[in-house]
Design a protein around this motif. Structure first.
Motif, PDB file in Angstrom:
ATOM      1  N   ALA A 553       0.831  -1.200   0.000  1.00 29.32           N
ATOM      2  CA  ALA A 553       0.000   0.000   0.000  1.00 29.32           C
ATOM      3  C   ALA A 553       0.870   1.257   0.000  1.00 29.32           C
ATOM      4  O   ALA A 553       0.634   2.197  -0.762  1.00 29.32           O
ATOM      5  N   TYR A 554       1.904   1.254   0.877  1.00 26.68           N
ATOM      6  CA  TYR A 554       2.806   2.405   0.929  1.00 26.68           C
ATOM      7  C   TYR A 554       3.575   2.550  -0.383  1.00 26.68           C
ATOM      8  O   TYR A 554       3.792   3.662  -0.884  1.00 26.68           O
ATOM      9  N   LYS A 555       3.975   1.433  -0.969  1.00 23.63           N
ATOM     10  CA  LYS A 555       4.721   1.469  -2.226  1.00 23.63           C
ATOM     11  C   LYS A 555       3.868   2.059  -3.340  1.00 23.63           C
ATOM     12  O   LYS A 555       4.339   2.879  -4.136  1.00 23.63           O
ATOM     13  N   PHE A 556       2.596   1.642  -3.415  1.00 22.09           N
ATOM     14  CA  PHE A 556       1.714   2.139  -4.467  1.00 22.09           C
ATOM     15  C   PHE A 556       1.469   3.642  -4.314  1.00 22.09           C
ATOM     16  O   PHE A 556       1.375   4.372  -5.309  1.00 22.09           O
ATOM     17  N   ALA A 557       1.367   4.123  -3.070  1.00 23.20           N
ATOM     18  CA  ALA A 557       1.061   5.538  -2.817  1.00 23.20           C
ATOM     19  C   ALA A 557       2.247   6.447  -3.096  1.00 23.20           C
ATOM     20  O   ALA A 557       2.074   7.654  -3.296  1.00 23.20           O
ATOM     21  N   THR A 558       3.466   5.876  -3.145  1.00 22.05           N
ATOM     22  CA  THR A 558       4.665   6.685  -3.352  1.00 22.05           C
ATOM     23  C   THR A 558       4.602   7.403  -4.701  1.00 22.05           C
ATOM     24  O   THR A 558       4.329   6.796  -5.736  1.00 22.05           O
ATOM     25  N   GLY A 559       4.833   8.698  -4.661  1.00 18.37           N
ATOM     26  CA  GLY A 559       4.835   9.487  -5.886  1.00 18.37           C
ATOM     27  C   GLY A 559       3.466   9.877  -6.387  1.00 18.37           C
ATOM     28  O   GLY A 559       3.357  10.498  -7.444  1.00 18.37           O
ATOM     29  N   LYS A 560       2.410   9.499  -5.671  1.00 22.23           N
ATOM     30  CA  LYS A 560       1.047   9.844  -6.090  1.00 22.23           C
ATOM     31  C   LYS A 560       0.444  10.831  -5.084  1.00 22.23           C
ATOM     32  O   LYS A 560       0.889  10.901  -3.927  1.00 22.23           O
ATOM     33  N   PRO A 561      -0.569  11.593  -5.487  1.00 27.73           N
ATOM     34  CA  PRO A 561      -1.182  12.585  -4.583  1.00 27.73           C
ATOM     35  C   PRO A 561      -2.076  11.920  -3.536  1.00 27.73           C
ATOM     36  O   PRO A 561      -3.272  12.179  -3.456  1.00 27.73           O
ATOM     37  N   ILE A 562      -1.466  11.030  -2.747  1.00 24.98           N
ATOM     38  CA  ILE A 562      -2.218  10.236  -1.770  1.00 24.98           C
ATOM     39  C   ILE A 562      -1.551  10.355  -0.408  1.00 24.98           C
ATOM     40  O   ILE A 562      -0.330  10.220  -0.288  1.00 24.98           O
ATOM     41  N   THR A 563      -2.353  10.599   0.614  1.00 25.77           N
ATOM     42  CA  THR A 563      -1.875  10.601   1.989  1.00 25.77           C
ATOM     43  C   THR A 563      -2.516   9.437   2.732  1.00 25.77           C
ATOM     44  O   THR A 563      -3.746   9.291   2.705  1.00 25.77           O
TER      45      THR A 563
END
Length: 593
Positions: A553-563
């Motif tokens: 989950a953390y890997k997918f969120a990296t570099g995306k506008p997601i907190t």
């Protein structure tokens, strides 16, 4: 040429079908004569709140040479395919004209040809309305069905094993000398030669037996591979036909829903009609449709082509002194007159297309609000104004002979509202507004006051948890003048709250999803949030959970506008705003048993 885009269940093709989880086989084909200039983005999906079905597909396409871009969307793959086909076909026509212009050599012949083309383009502006009277705008549902056959390979690509026998040993009678005969050695020499030949023959037979065994074994394995090859293609053909049948069923379902007057189906049907409307590449169509089933009213906000995009070249001359081609343009007065004529024609043509295509009588009246985007000279800012508005019933409109009317006079006779001169870009108040309020929003409920240190957030009801998240984020954004609204828990799209942050740098529309989980949050929840951000047109998204997140989950969120906010982050935010609570996942799991 055609480019096939496939997405299958259990796989993720980043450049084609990002975000399609557990979906059935989807198949999109980009049909173009210049595929090398077509850039296709990821196939995005909008999922239901429960994550059990796809609500809508989105795909972004660009033309590299023409610098064109459009996001195409549809609730079903076959509708998306139809819209893509219409769009790409129009782009191919534009590109063909572009290449034709580029290939012309400088000279008088080139100038004459370009002048002829410019004249035809200007003349076509006056035929926008009459063109639709020559076209049947009804949707033939069968044309939306893929009737192509599965393409089998011509043959199994692997050649059949073969081998040739080694040459058979030949007996060569030995030469016996005179003295060998006298000495009585002839018989021995002949016997030895015969023995050697017999041995060679035996070796040859053994080798030949081994060759035949190896060949038989190789052929048997080849036969098995060939059988498996054709069985695999038979299975692919069965899957292809099953997908076709499923797609045909969806077409039939949409047709049935249109016939029964289902709101979403009527809107999709109208979209199909408008997407197929051919303006010969004059402008990129953009519109918003809403349907009132009770009143049988179709409401339409339509983006009219601006003055700048309309053809304005009058003639092209060849300048001998410089060898250049020089364009001359129509007057500013003629440009404004053409814009006004086109706007009125587009309005009447669009209404005609929707009424004519409505074979089952879903639409009794149509509201057309025509908008245009322009740069305001005084401020230099981008503006969007409603320039024309018309509400007309079917009976009144269908009594008109569109092939013989003056578009502006016809618009006015139907009680249409517009400025005296559309080219002035003066905004008018529409006859009726489209409903732009998000109906998912519901009244907020205060939950924080009832919290204390003994409140286990992981065990409270999910409705209370969503309202609590809304409440604490409202306090977080209040200092900046922001606003947070809760959406209906039964709504599709998986949005629990939407924040509107007015900060000019970090603000915008923010999607907030609340997950009252008692176990680690997987990557699928984060991927769904990202898809929702895209679908909502939000600037970023926040996922709030009582539990923590897995490494994927953390890997997918990296570099995306997601907190990603876990339980500890949530408790800290609550404490900062004066709320006390706790999170005990183990206790919550036990209480749920």
């Amino acid at each position: 040429m055609a480019l096939d885009l496939n997405a299958t269940s259990g796989s993720l093709l980043e450049s084609v079908c990002s975000g399609i989880k557990g979906a059935a086989v989807t198949h999109i084909t980009i049909n173009s004569t210049n595929l090398e200039n077509i850039a296709v983005g990821s196939l995005q999906t909008k999922w239901s709140a429960r994550g059990d079905r796809i609500l809508r597909y989105y795909i972004d396409v660009r033309h590299k040479k023409l610098n064109l871009h459009k996001e195409v969307s549809a609730p079903e793959i076959f509708i998306l395919q139809s819209r893509l086909d219409a769009l790409i076909a129009s782009w191919d026509d534009k590109y063909e004209s572009y290449l034709k212009r580029q290939s012309l050599l400088s000279g008088q012949a080139a100038a004459d040809e370009l002048t002829t083309e410019a004249t035809l383009r200007l003349e076509s502006l006056s035929r926008i309305l009459t063109h639709t009277t020559l076209v049947d705008d009804k949707i033939d549902w069968e044309t939306l069905k893929d009737r192509s056959a599965y393409v089998y390979p011509k043959d199994f690509p692997e050649p059949r094993p073969s081998s040739s026998p080694a040459p058979q040993p030949k007996y060569a009678e030995p030469k016996v000398g005179f003295f060998q005969v006298i000495l009585g050695k002839k018989a021995g020499i002949l016997a030895e030669a015969e023995a050697n030949h017999a041995a060679a023959m035996q070796q040859w037979k053994d080798a030949e037996d081994r060759r035949k065994v190896r060949l038989a074994h190789g052929v048997a394995q080849w036969e098995e591979r060939r059988k498996a090859f054709w069985n695999e293609h038979k299975a692919k053909e069965d899957a292809f036909k099953a997908e076709q049948a499923a797609s045909h069923a969806l077409v039939d379902q949409l047709a049935a829903e249109v016939a029964s007057g289902e709101e979403e189906a009527v809107i999709e049907h109208a979209s199909l009609v408008l997407e197929r409307s051919d303006y010969d590449g004059l402008f990129e169509k953009s519109y918003l449709l809403q349907y009132d089933r009770v009143r049988k009213l179709m409401k339409l906000a339509y983006d009219l082509p601006s003055i700048d995009v309309l053809p304005s070249t009058k003639a092209v001359k060849f300048v001998k002194a410089t060898g250049e081609l020089k364009e001359s343009f129509i007057s500013d007065r003629d440009r404004k007159a053409n814009f006004e004529s086109v706007a009125y024609q587009v309005c009447l043509r669009t209404i005609h297309e929707l009424f004519e295509a409505d074979e089952v009588g879903n639409i009794d009246a149509i509201l057309f609000n025509g908008f245009v985007e322009f740069i305001e000279p005084a401020s230099g800012l981008q503006k969007r104004s409603c320039l024309m508005s018309l509400l007309v019933d079917r009976e009144s409109f269908c009594a008109i002979d569109l092939a013989r009317v003056d578009p502006k006079a016809c618009f006015k006779s139907l009680k249409g509202v517009s400025a005296s001169s559309l080219a002035s870009l003066a905004p008018i108040a529409p006859v009726m507004e489209l409903d732009t309020e998000d109906r998912r929003f519901i009244e907020a409920r205060e939950v924080g006051a009832a919290l204390d240190q003994g409140t286990n957030l992981a065990a409270i009801s999910w409705e209370d948890f969503e309202h609590l998240v809304r409440e604490v984020f409202e306090k977080e954004f209040a200092a900046r003048g922001g606003e947070v609204k809760v959406t209906q828990s039964s709504s599709d799209g998986g949005v629990d709250a939407i924040a509107f942050d007015p900060d000019p740098i970090t603000g915008g529309k923010i999607v907030i999803q609340a997950k009252r989980y008692t176990r680690t949050v997987g990557v699928s929840a984060v991927r769904d949030l990202y898809g929702t951000i895209m679908n909502e047109g939000a600037s970023r998204g926040i996922l709030v959970s009582t539990a923590d997140y897995g490494p994927d989950a953390y890997k997918f969120a990296t570099g995306k506008p997601i907190t990603l906010m876990n339980g500890a982050n949530l408790l800290h935010m609550l404490e900062r705003h004066g709320f006390q609570a706790s999170i005990d996942l183990a206790a919550a799991r036990l209480s749920a048993l």
